[in-house]
Design a protein around this motif. Structure first.
Motif, PDB file in Angstrom:
ATOM      1  N   PHE A 170       0.813  -1.108   0.057  1.00  0.00           N
ATOM      2  CA  PHE A 170      -0.107  -0.066   0.144  1.00  0.00           C
ATOM      3  C   PHE A 170       0.893   1.268  -0.094  1.00  0.00           C
ATOM      4  CE2 PHE A 170      -1.713   3.463   2.579  1.00  0.00           C
ATOM      5  CZ  PHE A 170      -2.836   3.804   1.506  1.00  0.00           C
ATOM      6  N   ILE A 171       1.771   1.208   0.897  1.00  0.00           N
ATOM      7  CA  ILE A 171       2.699   2.857   1.080  1.00  0.00           C
ATOM      8  C   ILE A 171       3.338   2.747  -0.338  1.00  0.00           C
ATOM      9  CG2 ILE A 171       4.780   1.506   2.082  1.00  0.00           C
ATOM     10  CD1 ILE A 171       2.800   4.501   3.374  1.00  0.00           C
ATOM     11  N   ARG A 172       3.854   1.808  -0.940  1.00  0.00           N
ATOM     12  CA  ARG A 172       4.474   1.918  -2.175  1.00  0.00           C
ATOM     13  C   ARG A 172       3.407   2.391  -3.070  1.00  0.00           C
ATOM     14  NH1 ARG A 172       7.573  -3.445  -4.517  1.00  0.00           N
ATOM     15  NH2 ARG A 172       8.590  -3.570  -2.133  1.00  0.00           N
ATOM     16  N   SER A 173       2.298   1.774  -3.184  1.00  0.00           N
ATOM     17  CA  SER A 173       1.421   2.357  -4.155  1.00  0.00           C
ATOM     18  C   SER A 173       1.032   3.772  -4.133  1.00  0.00           C
ATOM     19  CB  SER A 173      -0.018   1.688  -4.061  1.00  0.00           C
ATOM     20  OG  SER A 173      -0.737   1.931  -3.195  1.00  0.00           O
ATOM     21  N   VAL A 174       1.259   4.283  -3.020  1.00  0.00           N
ATOM     22  CA  VAL A 174       0.820   5.853  -2.707  1.00  0.00           C
ATOM     23  C   VAL A 174       2.050   6.657  -2.766  1.00  0.00           C
ATOM     24  CG1 VAL A 174      -1.493   5.466  -1.526  1.00  0.00           C
ATOM     25  CG2 VAL A 174       0.642   5.661  -0.242  1.00  0.00           C
TER      26      VAL A 174
END
Lengths: 686, 470
Positions: free
Chosen positions: A610-614
């Motif tokens: 998730f943190i990578r995607s944002v």
């Protein structure tokens, strides 16, 4: 009904036959005190009652009562609404006083003793106190009276016209500013607007208003357009048919009106009515409202809190009219009384003075007495008893007297001291009302609330954009009591309501939703504490699916606190987790929270992805993730997460190692223990 | 191949459907008593007994391997049998013939038949069947208590006669497996208006215990708990509404004539209960349903009232007898308001549509399902009616979706499956938390990375308001 001239006794009603029997009637009213919606103020202005040696005068402009003993020789006591405006002095007895008034600010005293002239006394310190006199300039005219328009300007009204003067106190003389000749039967003056109304023509029903600029020193007087009062019967031969006691001037909802008490006549209307003529500063005076009194007899008018109060002497009751209340079953601008006729709340005169015996009960005051005089806007004077009262509207009794709650709200929202009563109406309709009524009440409330919010908003916008050319500085909107906001409703109505026993939770939720619906309808942003209350109530009664549906349709708007509240519900209602995550996602400012939630659920990979995607991967704390990964006890997971952060380090700093500030030493040790040194990414040698 | 004769395809079909209780009729020669319902009913008695006996034997036999989990289904070349025991000793069995292809042979030989064993019909169907049964009749045990075996047999007969007609095995697909609820998209204000309407009606007609509100066969509000609503929704959308929409579609001579209540024109009418309130002979009997409560079940009258595309279901305790007075009151109160709401919603809906662009054909074909709130969404199904299921994709692709779903059901963790199907089609299945998404893409010469990117894009545009892990 201005009464500020001559020594005429203050009563202008004819004496009713017998007072005693009315007195007995009134005792019954004591039993039902809930119903009295009018009352006399608690602290009346007290003065020495009128007698053969003491004449009493009232000045509407300064609201002062003058008690003149023996023509002033033994003293003049002036009582105003507050101590500052109260004065006592002595003056020479130079004949019977017809009229006595201070200029605005108690600077100059004017006394009329003859039909030809007015005498003046300076009250300005350091100015000579000796009287000086001004005779009216029109030949053979008699002075009907005079009115102060500023601290040093006044107008004489004679039977042949008006004379406008400026007083020069230092020179002890007057300078005429303007005059106008016109035949005058009688006059009325409205100090609030500084408009003088003259009755002209033989029948007296053509009224000529004059406007005076109130600002001192400007000395302007302008003639407004005249208008004619429609008489019920035109007398033949013509004679004076419009009495000054049937005309009053008042300001209602910021507009000037001339009120005409139209008595019944056999030919047209069977009962009396009050006809209101709107008198604009500029333009033509128009007949705008008709108030139906549905009875006949003697009446007196007051204006209280923008309500027209009509006192009816023979029934000893009063009626109130609100010209802004639309009557569905009446022709436009015809009004019926808002409430059924009731008497003023019984009043007991406290026995004043040092000799008060505690056991002695206060004496009941005779209401609607023939010795009462009524002045605009809200003053009632009993000269024989020596009291001046302000008339007041008591709102709580209106709640039970007005069955139509929509109309009640319209009525209350226009009153000054309305907030607590409105809140009690809300509570009450929550208790035993029906939803459509509750909805109407909320809608009326929020209409006013929204108007205020908008005014506030445009004020803020105007202030921020700075002063613009040609327009006046923005005025901060006044927050009246009618503005009932969400926290008022929460504290006084909704929160206590949800805790009330014996109300079905279905109804509680329906009422809460109705309030939220109403707020939304007026596009008012709903505050968090209301959502919290809804959720609390739903959870308390196990209505989780209901809550779920509300969230699904975004009835409860997204916010971080709401998402956190949902998270806390997860143990009792599992889907709350998903709802909360969705909400955090939509907020798009809560990525850290999402990571925390996922990590707490041991969804380390999910959190990482998730943190990578944002795009926040570079800034997250590697320790937090490694902690979580290690806690799962899943070695492969730990390996993956560890390697992923090593790769990040490599990319960011050109070296896979962790900085000391990241506090990952123990995890490096742990990793080596599990997988050996060779599993670490080595710093590239190239 | 060269012959002009065509292959013949046969879709799966229902062979048998029966309900039995092995504890009944245990004496020799009384085996028939075990059978509570048998479809088709014209089967010879001995064959019924034989089939039931076979099932009984299979279940007993498999129990020896795993006493807690008896067999759920038996697959043979020609058919599949599903066994389901919803209550102790009550078994529902469904036998479905596998789809087959008949290939004609030359020279007058009988055609060769190929059965397609791998076609799926999910065993969930029997569960849903039972749940619908339960919705209208309560549990078997309760029926037995109320009127013994005779009543139970009667009820089953009545129920299944109609229900089995609505079971269209050939058009069963993933959506039937989910048994989800399609929610009507609506703005907050209109939704709150509906809330307000529901609350007011429940207040004025205090007999009403629960209300559900639907528009265009999609759910907007349910006062029932989720599990009950799911079954009621299934009944409404697959049975009740289709039955009534057909006369509406048929032409002018439909019951869609506005009623005049007071001075208000309205289009409200009862879908259950009296068809015409003015008919002096009208009966005020409504179907009864059973919903779960904290402590068991409660029986309710189901009143379905519709005005234009808006339908409201009112549920009233079955212990109350519903009268003409009540129905007239309801008609007078609800009719005008519901008509108004229906046109409000319609207006909102068209406004939103206009804003979001003129009838944008969805670029992606997808099916979405959320286990948490049972919400389903499909751009594959044009319109699902009772008899025909119009999907815009090839059945083979639908079958792949089913397979992926089966895979997902086996594991708890989030997964993603990408399948390259025939003729440039890609099928992607994603599972995130409680959500499942199936996407069908058709891109010439696309590779795995491109497909993955494409799906990411879809998630970002279509599902940006939910938390969906990539």
């Amino acid at each position: 009904m201005s009464e500020d001239r001559e020594e005429r006794p203050l009563d202008r009603e004819e004496r009713p036959p017998d007072r005693e029997e009315h007195y007995l009637d009134r005792e019954e009213h004591y039993l039902d005190r809930e119903e009295h919606y009018l009352e006399l103020c608690e602290n009346p202005v007290q003065f020495e009652n009128a007698s053969s040696v003491n004449n009493v005068f009232f000045d509407e402009a300064n609201k002062q009562v003058f008690a003149v003993r023996s023509g002033g020789a033994t003293g003049v006591v002036v009582k105003g609404p507050d101590d500052k405006s109260s004065v006592a002095f002595r003056m020479d007895d130079r004949g019977e006083v017809k009229c006595i008034k201070f200029s605005i600010g108690n600077k100059i005293l004017a006394v009329q003793r003859t039909l030809k002239s007015v005498d003046f006394i300076n009250f300005i310190p350091d100015y000579p106190h000796t009287e000086f006199t001004q005779e009216c300039k029109t030949k053979n005219a008699s002075v009907l009276g005079f009115c102060w328009t500023s601290w040093n300007e006044l107008v004489f009204i004679t039977d042949q016209g008006i004379e406008f003067y400026q007083v020069l106190p230092d020179k002890r003389s007057l300078k005429q500013l303007k005059s106008q000749s016109i035949n005058v039967n009688w006059y009325q003056f409205c100090p609030e607007t500084a408009v003088l109304l003259l009755s002209t023509t033989v029948q007296g029903n053509v009224l000529q208003p004059f406007a005076f600029k109130v600002r001192a020193g400007s000395g302007t007087m302008s003639k407004m357009s005249k208008f004619e009062i429609e008489l019920p019967v035109v007398p033949k031969p013509a004679k004076l048919s419009l009495s000054e006691r049937d005309i009053a001037m008042a300001t209602i909802y910021g507009q000037m009106f001339v009120m005409y008490l139209k008595h019944h006549s056999r030919t047209n209307s069977p009962t009396a009515e009050v006809v209101l003529y709107h008198l604009p500063r500029e333009g033509v005076c128009k007949k705008t409202h008709v108030l139906k009194l549905n009875t006949t007899g003697k009446f007196a008018l007051n204006i209280v809190d923008n309500l027209v109060v009509v006192h009816h002497q023979s029934s000893q009751t009063s009626l109130i009219f609100d010209i802004k209340l639309k009557e569905p079953d009446c022709a436009v601008n015809t009004h019926q009384p808002v409430l059924p006729a009731r008497s003023i709340h019984p009043y007991r005169i406290p026995l004043a003075g040092p000799a008060v015996v505690p056991s002695q009960p206060p004496i009941p005051c005779q209401l609607y007495s023939s010795s009462w005089s009524v002045f605009q806007p809200d003053i009632i004077i009993s000269a024989s008893e020596g009291y001046l009262w302000y008339l007041q509207v008591k709102l709580p009794p209106t709640v039970n007297l007005l069955q139509d709650k929509g109309k009640l709200m319209d009525f209350l929202l226009r009153r000054r001291e309305c907030k607590m009563v409105i809140l009690s109406v809300c509570s009450q309709s929550g208790e035993k009302g029906r939803l459509p009524i509750v909805a109407t009440v909320f809608d009326k409330l929020n209409q006013v609330y929204k108007e205020y919010l908008e005014a506030e908003q445009s004020y803020t916008a105007a202030v921020e954009s700075g002063p613009s050319r040609g327009s006046a500085a923005p005025k901060r909107p006044v927050r009246t009591q009618a503005v009932v906001d969400q926290s008022d409703m929460y504290t006084h109505v909704l929160s206590p309501f949800t805790e009330r026993k014996g109300v079905s939770h279905k109804f509680i939720i329906a009422v809460l939703m109705e309030y939220i619906r109403s707020l939304n309808q007026f596009q008012i942003t709903v505050q968090h504490f209301l959502y919290e209350l809804v959720i609390k109530t739903l959870v308390q009664h196990g209505r989780f699916y209901m809550l779920h549906q509300f969230l699904q349709y975004h009835v409860l708007s997204d916010s971080k606190p709401l998402a956190c509240l949902l998270l806390s519900l997860e143990s009792t209602y599992a889907p709350a987790h998903q709802l909360s995550l969705d909400m955090l996602k939509r907020l798009s400012t809560a990525n850290d929270e999402i990571v925390e939630v996922l990590l707490s659920k041991q969804q380390v990979l999910g959190a990482l992805r998730f943190i990578r995607s944002v795009g926040g991967h570079d800034n997250v704390s590697s320790r937090k993730f490694l902690d979580a990964a290690r806690q799962t006890g899943d070695q492969m997971l730990f390996y993956t997460v560890f390697r992923s952060f090593q790769q990040r380090n490599q990319r960011l700093r050109g070296s896979p190692g962790f900085n000391p500030g990241e506090h990952c030493e123990e995890h490096v040790v742990h990793f080596k223990q599990l997988f050996g040194d060779q599993a670490l990414i080595k710093p590239s040698t190239v | 191949m060269a012959s002009g004769m065509q292959e013949k395809q046969y879709t799966p079909s229902l062979l048998n459907f029966f309900v039995y209780n092995p504890t009944f009729g245990q004496k020799e020669g009384e085996e028939e008593k075990k059978i509570l319902f048998y479809h088709p009913s014209d089967v010879e008695k001995n064959e019924k007994i034989r089939n039931v006996g076979l099932c009984e034997a299979i279940v007993q036999f498999t129990r020896t391997f795993c006493p807690t989990k008896p067999a759920k289904s038996l697959h043979t070349q020609k058919n599949r049998q599903f066994f389901f025991e919803p209550e102790d000793n009550f078994w529902i069995v469904m036998v479905v013939r596998n789809p087959m292809i008949e290939k004609p042979n030359k020279d007058g030989k009988p055609p060769t038949v190929e059965y397609q064993e791998e076609e799926i019909i999910d065993p969930l169907l029997t569960l849903i069947t039972f749940l619908v049964l339960q919705l209208f009749n309560g549990t078997f045990g309760r029926q037995m208590e109320a009127g013994g075996v005779e009543l139970l047999i009667q009820k089953l007969e009545k129920f299944f006669y109609r229900y089995l007609q609505t079971l269209h095995l050939q058009s069963c697909d993933l959506l039937d497996v989910f048994g989800g609820i399609s929610f009507f998209p609506l703005d907050k204000m209109t939704y709150l208006k509906i809330q307000s309407f529901v609350n007011r009606v429940e207040e004025s007609l205090s007999l009403i215990k629960y209300t559900a509100f639907l528009y265009n066969d999609q759910l907007i509000w349910s006062g029932l708990e989720q599990d009950d609503m799911r079954i009621l929704y299934k009944y409404l959308t697959t049975s009740l509404f289709p039955r009534h929409s057909e006369p509406e579609l048929a032409g002018r001579d439909s019951p869609l004539r506005p009623e005049v209540a007071g001075n208000l024109l309205h289009y409200g009418r009862f879908l259950t209960g009296p068809t015409n309130l003015k008919d002096p002979e009208a009966k005020f009997r409504f179907p009864k349903i059973f919903v779960s409560t904290e402590d068991g079940y409660e029986e309710l009258h189901l009143i379905v009232y519709k005005a234009m595309s808006a339908a409201a279901c009112f549920m009233i305790s079955a212990s109350v007898e519903l009268t003409r007075d009540f129905c007239e009151q309801l008609d007078g109160l609800v009719g005008p308001q519901l008509t108004l709401l229906a046109s409000d919603i319609c207006e909102q809906f068209t406004v939103n549509r206009r804003i979001s662009g003129p009838e944008k054909e969805p670029q992606f074909k997808f099916i979405y399902f959320n286990h948490m709130n049972l919400a389903e969404k499909s751009t594959i199904h044009m319109r699902k009616t009772a008899s025909v299921c119009l999907t815009s994709v090839h059945p083979d692709l639908m079958k792949i979706l089913g397979d992926i779903n089966c895979d997902f059901a086996r594991v708890d963790e989030d997964e993603e499956i990408i399948v390259k199907a025939m003729t440039d089609y890609w099928v992607v299945g994603k599972k995130s938390d409680q959500r499942e998404l199936y996407v069908i893409l058709n891109q010439k010469n696309a590779n795995l990375i491109e497909v993955n990117e494409e799906v990411k894009r879809l998630c970002a545009t279509q599902f940006n308001n939910i938390f969906f892990l990539d």
